[in-house]
Design a protein around this motif. Structure first.
Motif, PDB file in Angstrom:
ATOM      1  N   LEU A   1       0.817  -1.214   0.000  1.00  0.00           N
ATOM      2  CA  LEU A   1       0.000   0.000   0.000  1.00  0.00           C
ATOM      3  C   LEU A   1       0.853   1.268   0.000  1.00  0.00           C
ATOM      4  O   LEU A   1       0.509   2.257  -0.650  1.00  0.00           O
ATOM      5  CB  LEU A   1      -0.958  -0.003   1.202  1.00  0.00           C
ATOM      6  CG  LEU A   1      -1.971  -1.160   1.242  1.00  0.00           C
ATOM      7  CD1 LEU A   1      -2.944  -0.973   2.394  1.00  0.00           C
ATOM      8  CD2 LEU A   1      -2.725  -1.302  -0.075  1.00  0.00           C
ATOM      9  N   TYR A   2       1.960   1.244   0.717  1.00  0.00           N
ATOM     10  CA  TYR A   2       2.820   2.427   0.770  1.00  0.00           C
ATOM     11  C   TYR A   2       3.556   2.640  -0.558  1.00  0.00           C
ATOM     12  O   TYR A   2       3.751   3.783  -0.985  1.00  0.00           O
ATOM     13  CB  TYR A   2       3.812   2.314   1.924  1.00  0.00           C
ATOM     14  CG  TYR A   2       3.245   2.739   3.264  1.00  0.00           C
ATOM     15  CD1 TYR A   2       2.020   2.238   3.718  1.00  0.00           C
ATOM     16  CD2 TYR A   2       3.917   3.632   4.087  1.00  0.00           C
ATOM     17  CE1 TYR A   2       1.493   2.619   4.943  1.00  0.00           C
ATOM     18  CE2 TYR A   2       3.395   4.024   5.310  1.00  0.00           C
ATOM     19  CZ  TYR A   2       2.183   3.511   5.737  1.00  0.00           C
ATOM     20  OH  TYR A   2       1.663   3.908   6.947  1.00  0.00           O
ATOM     21  N   THR A   3       4.006   1.542  -1.174  1.00  0.00           N
ATOM     22  CA  THR A   3       4.653   1.707  -2.489  1.00  0.00           C
ATOM     23  C   THR A   3       3.631   2.185  -3.520  1.00  0.00           C
ATOM     24  O   THR A   3       3.960   3.004  -4.388  1.00  0.00           O
ATOM     25  CB  THR A   3       5.293   0.394  -2.970  1.00  0.00           C
ATOM     26  OG1 THR A   3       4.356  -0.687  -2.836  1.00  0.00           O
ATOM     27  CG2 THR A   3       6.539   0.071  -2.183  1.00  0.00           C
ATOM     28  N   TYR A   4       2.392   1.684  -3.425  1.00  0.00           N
ATOM     29  CA  TYR A   4       1.328   2.156  -4.321  1.00  0.00           C
ATOM     30  C   TYR A   4       1.143   3.673  -4.195  1.00  0.00           C
ATOM     31  O   TYR A   4       1.068   4.382  -5.210  1.00  0.00           O
ATOM     32  CB  TYR A   4       0.014   1.441  -3.997  1.00  0.00           C
ATOM     33  CG  TYR A   4      -1.220   2.208  -4.430  1.00  0.00           C
ATOM     34  CD1 TYR A   4      -1.629   2.241  -5.760  1.00  0.00           C
ATOM     35  CD2 TYR A   4      -1.968   2.941  -3.490  1.00  0.00           C
ATOM     36  CE1 TYR A   4      -2.741   2.969  -6.148  1.00  0.00           C
ATOM     37  CE2 TYR A   4      -3.087   3.659  -3.878  1.00  0.00           C
ATOM     38  CZ  TYR A   4      -3.463   3.679  -5.203  1.00  0.00           C
ATOM     39  OH  TYR A   4      -4.560   4.408  -5.594  1.00  0.00           O
TER      40      TYR A   4
ATOM     41  N   ASP B   1      -1.354  -0.625   8.864  1.00  0.00           N
ATOM     42  CA  ASP B   1      -0.849   0.732   8.678  1.00  0.00           C
ATOM     43  C   ASP B   1       0.422   0.900   9.502  1.00  0.00           C
ATOM     44  O   ASP B   1       0.440   0.584  10.705  1.00  0.00           O
ATOM     45  CB  ASP B   1      -1.920   1.729   9.117  1.00  0.00           C
ATOM     46  CG  ASP B   1      -1.440   3.162   9.047  1.00  0.00           C
ATOM     47  OD1 ASP B   1      -1.216   3.644   7.924  1.00  0.00           O
ATOM     48  OD2 ASP B   1      -1.277   3.782  10.113  1.00  0.00           O
ATOM     49  N   ASN B   2       1.479   1.393   8.888  1.00  0.00           N
ATOM     50  CA  ASN B   2       2.763   1.520   9.567  1.00  0.00           C
ATOM     51  C   ASN B   2       2.715   2.518  10.717  1.00  0.00           C
ATOM     52  O   ASN B   2       3.300   2.295  11.776  1.00  0.00           O
ATOM     53  CB  ASN B   2       3.837   1.932   8.565  1.00  0.00           C
ATOM     54  CG  ASN B   2       5.224   1.894   9.174  1.00  0.00           C
ATOM     55  OD1 ASN B   2       5.739   0.833   9.513  1.00  0.00           O
ATOM     56  ND2 ASN B   2       5.845   3.052   9.343  1.00  0.00           N
ATOM     57  N   ASN B   3       1.999   3.632  10.526  1.00  0.00           N
ATOM     58  CA  ASN B   3       1.900   4.633  11.586  1.00  0.00           C
ATOM     59  C   ASN B   3       1.274   4.043  12.845  1.00  0.00           C
ATOM     60  O   ASN B   3       1.679   4.350  13.965  1.00  0.00           O
ATOM     61  CB  ASN B   3       1.069   5.830  11.116  1.00  0.00           C
ATOM     62  CG  ASN B   3       1.779   6.653  10.068  1.00  0.00           C
ATOM     63  OD1 ASN B   3       2.983   6.819  10.119  1.00  0.00           O
ATOM     64  ND2 ASN B   3       1.048   7.149   9.098  1.00  0.00           N
ATOM     65  N   SER B   4       0.265   3.184  12.656  1.00  0.00           N
ATOM     66  CA  SER B   4      -0.401   2.554  13.795  1.00  0.00           C
ATOM     67  C   SER B   4       0.545   1.621  14.540  1.00  0.00           C
ATOM     68  O   SER B   4       0.520   1.553  15.772  1.00  0.00           O
ATOM     69  CB  SER B   4      -1.631   1.770  13.308  1.00  0.00           C
ATOM     70  OG  SER B   4      -2.542   2.624  12.654  1.00  0.00           O
ATOM     71  N   ILE B   5       1.402   0.904  13.800  1.00  0.00           N
ATOM     72  CA  ILE B   5       2.356  -0.006  14.432  1.00  0.00           C
ATOM     73  C   ILE B   5       3.422   0.776  15.195  1.00  0.00           C
ATOM     74  O   ILE B   5       3.792   0.415  16.320  1.00  0.00           O
ATOM     75  CB  ILE B   5       2.998  -0.935  13.382  1.00  0.00           C
ATOM     76  CG1 ILE B   5       1.945  -1.914  12.846  1.00  0.00           C
ATOM     77  CG2 ILE B   5       4.188  -1.695  13.965  1.00  0.00           C
ATOM     78  CD1 ILE B   5       2.433  -2.821  11.750  1.00  0.00           C
TER      79      ILE B   5
ATOM     80  N   LEU C   1      11.328   1.854  -9.130  1.00  0.00           N
ATOM     81  CA  LEU C   1      12.390   1.351  -8.258  1.00  0.00           C
ATOM     82  C   LEU C   1      12.498   2.153  -6.961  1.00  0.00           C
ATOM     83  O   LEU C   1      12.643   1.571  -5.876  1.00  0.00           O
ATOM     84  CB  LEU C   1      13.723   1.377  -9.015  1.00  0.00           C
ATOM     85  CG  LEU C   1      14.939   0.815  -8.270  1.00  0.00           C
ATOM     86  CD1 LEU C   1      14.721  -0.662  -7.932  1.00  0.00           C
ATOM     87  CD2 LEU C   1      16.205   0.999  -9.102  1.00  0.00           C
ATOM     88  N   SER C   2      12.416   3.477  -7.055  1.00  0.00           N
ATOM     89  CA  SER C   2      12.622   4.345  -5.883  1.00  0.00           C
ATOM     90  C   SER C   2      11.661   4.049  -4.734  1.00  0.00           C
ATOM     91  O   SER C   2      12.103   3.883  -3.591  1.00  0.00           O
ATOM     92  CB  SER C   2      12.516   5.820  -6.301  1.00  0.00           C
ATOM     93  OG  SER C   2      13.503   6.138  -7.242  1.00  0.00           O
ATOM     94  N   PRO C   3      10.323   3.971  -4.975  1.00  0.00           N
ATOM     95  CA  PRO C   3       9.417   3.665  -3.860  1.00  0.00           C
ATOM     96  C   PRO C   3       9.661   2.304  -3.232  1.00  0.00           C
ATOM     97  O   PRO C   3       9.535   2.139  -2.015  1.00  0.00           O
ATOM     98  CB  PRO C   3       8.028   3.726  -4.518  1.00  0.00           C
ATOM     99  CG  PRO C   3       8.198   4.575  -5.719  1.00  0.00           C
ATOM    100  CD  PRO C   3       9.576   4.269  -6.199  1.00  0.00           C
ATOM    101  N   PHE C   4      10.039   1.300  -4.042  1.00  0.00           N
ATOM    102  CA  PHE C   4      10.298  -0.031  -3.493  1.00  0.00           C
ATOM    103  C   PHE C   4      11.497  -0.008  -2.543  1.00  0.00           C
ATOM    104  O   PHE C   4      11.476  -0.649  -1.484  1.00  0.00           O
ATOM    105  CB  PHE C   4      10.519  -1.043  -4.620  1.00  0.00           C
ATOM    106  CG  PHE C   4       9.241  -1.565  -5.214  1.00  0.00           C
ATOM    107  CD1 PHE C   4       8.729  -2.795  -4.813  1.00  0.00           C
ATOM    108  CD2 PHE C   4       8.531  -0.831  -6.149  1.00  0.00           C
ATOM    109  CE1 PHE C   4       7.536  -3.272  -5.342  1.00  0.00           C
ATOM    110  CE2 PHE C   4       7.345  -1.300  -6.683  1.00  0.00           C
ATOM    111  CZ  PHE C   4       6.838  -2.532  -6.276  1.00  0.00           C
TER     112      PHE C   4
END
Length: 325
Positions: free
Chosen positions: A102-105, A177-181, A148-151
């Motif tokens: 989801l974050y790379t998207y 969600d990363n922020n929640s973790i 490539l950059s987002p990955f």
């Protein structure tokens, strides 16, 4: 206190206890997913198969549609399983995998829209030098760099988040969600927060700056140019601006929910707002570009016409055989 490597699962608490309504929600989500996959795959095939569409603008569009399939696949199958499940849990490895997708998207979507605005700037403001400045090798390089950059960037996010010591495993969303973790961490999260903020600032400022610069130049050319130039700018920039606004609104809703207390907002509305950036762009972008860009619209109409004609011929042949019998 427990290390995230020892956490076998996370619990998603934003799901409603909907009872029999879960089958209605499941049907709606399945329908949305089918529409998204069908529309994006159709346009990808149209662009790849037709040589007349092997131009930079359509190559960037193809990249956009592929990214939307990628992001949707990172969400919808997971969402469907959770809707039918009575216990809304997800294993830690799968949770981090979804965060990565989801974050790379999201990063890819913004980068793609920024590159598309640069492409439109060259086409409208520098038409004589467009094909030399936007050569096939440069298009390939931009698309490769864009993917490539987002990955690489999000791999660092996962690398920083996975070893955190956690005090719980509750995520108040319908997806990981990363922020929640990071908020669940008992250990020092300075590196996570600094990298997250700097990364968000860099991608946002660089993309938004490029978009603002290109559109300022496009507007300048439109005001001083001919009627034909203005019409060309409007026809190619309108779907891009609508797509950019759609994604920006969704990102704002999700960021507001992550950064502020929204407990006063009904749970259903919070859930819909958190899903906006993942559902609406992949759903509406194929319609925006398919209906507004003349070449794509004409080719899609031709394909539909040919398909309908083949079906009619088969129907007539079948009717003729029945009559002979």
């Amino acid at each position: 206190m427990m290390n995230s490597s020892q956490v076998s699962y996370f619990t998603l608490t934003a799901y409603l206890d909907s009872g029999a309504l879960k089958y209605l929600y499941f049907t709606v989500v399945v329908f949305l997913y089918i529409v998204i996959v069908t529309a994006n795959v159709l346009l990808i095939v149209v662009i790849c198969v037709n040589r007349s569409l092997h131009e930079p603008m359509y190559m960037f569009l193809c990249s956009l549609f592929v990214n939307e399939l990628y992001g949707s696949t990172g969400l919808f199958p997971f969402l469907l399983l959770q809707i039918l499940s009575d216990v809304h849990t997800v294993s830690a490895p799968l949770c981090f995998l979804q965060i990565f997708c989801l974050y790379t998207y999201a990063n890819l979507q913004l980068s793609n829209l920024a590159i598309m605005s640069y492409d439109r700037y060259l086409a409208i403001c520098c038409p004589l030098h467009y094909h030399t400045r936007m050569s096939s090798s440069k298009v390939s390089m931009l698309i490769a760099l864009m993917w490539l950059s987002p990955f690489l960037a999000i791999s660092v996010v996962i690398y920083l988040s996975a070893p955190l010591q956690l005090c719980g495993n509750i995520i108040n969303k319908v997806y990981c969600d990363n922020n929640s973790i990071v908020k669940l961490a008992c250990s020092d999260t300075t590196a996570n927060n600094v990298y997250g903020v700097l990364g968000a600032i860099f991608i946002t400022i660089s993309s938004v700056s490029l978009i603002l610069y290109t559109y300022m130049r496009i507007l300048k050319v439109c005001f001083s140019g001919s009627k034909q130039t203005r019409q060309k700018a409007i026809s190619t920039c309108t779907p891009h601006l609508a797509s950019l606004l759609n994604f920006s609104c969704g990102s704002f809703f999700d960021t507001a929910q992550n950064r502020s207390n929204m407990n006063h907002v009904p749970n259903m509305l919070r859930t819909l707002l958190s899903l906006y950036w993942l559902i609406c762009p992949p759903l509406f972008n194929p319609l925006l570009y398919g209906l507004n860009l003349t070449k794509i619209r004409i080719i899609c109409k031709g394909l539909i016409f040919v398909k309908c004609r083949c079906l009619m011929l088969k129907f007539r042949q079948g009717s003729a055989l029945v009559k002979r019998k």
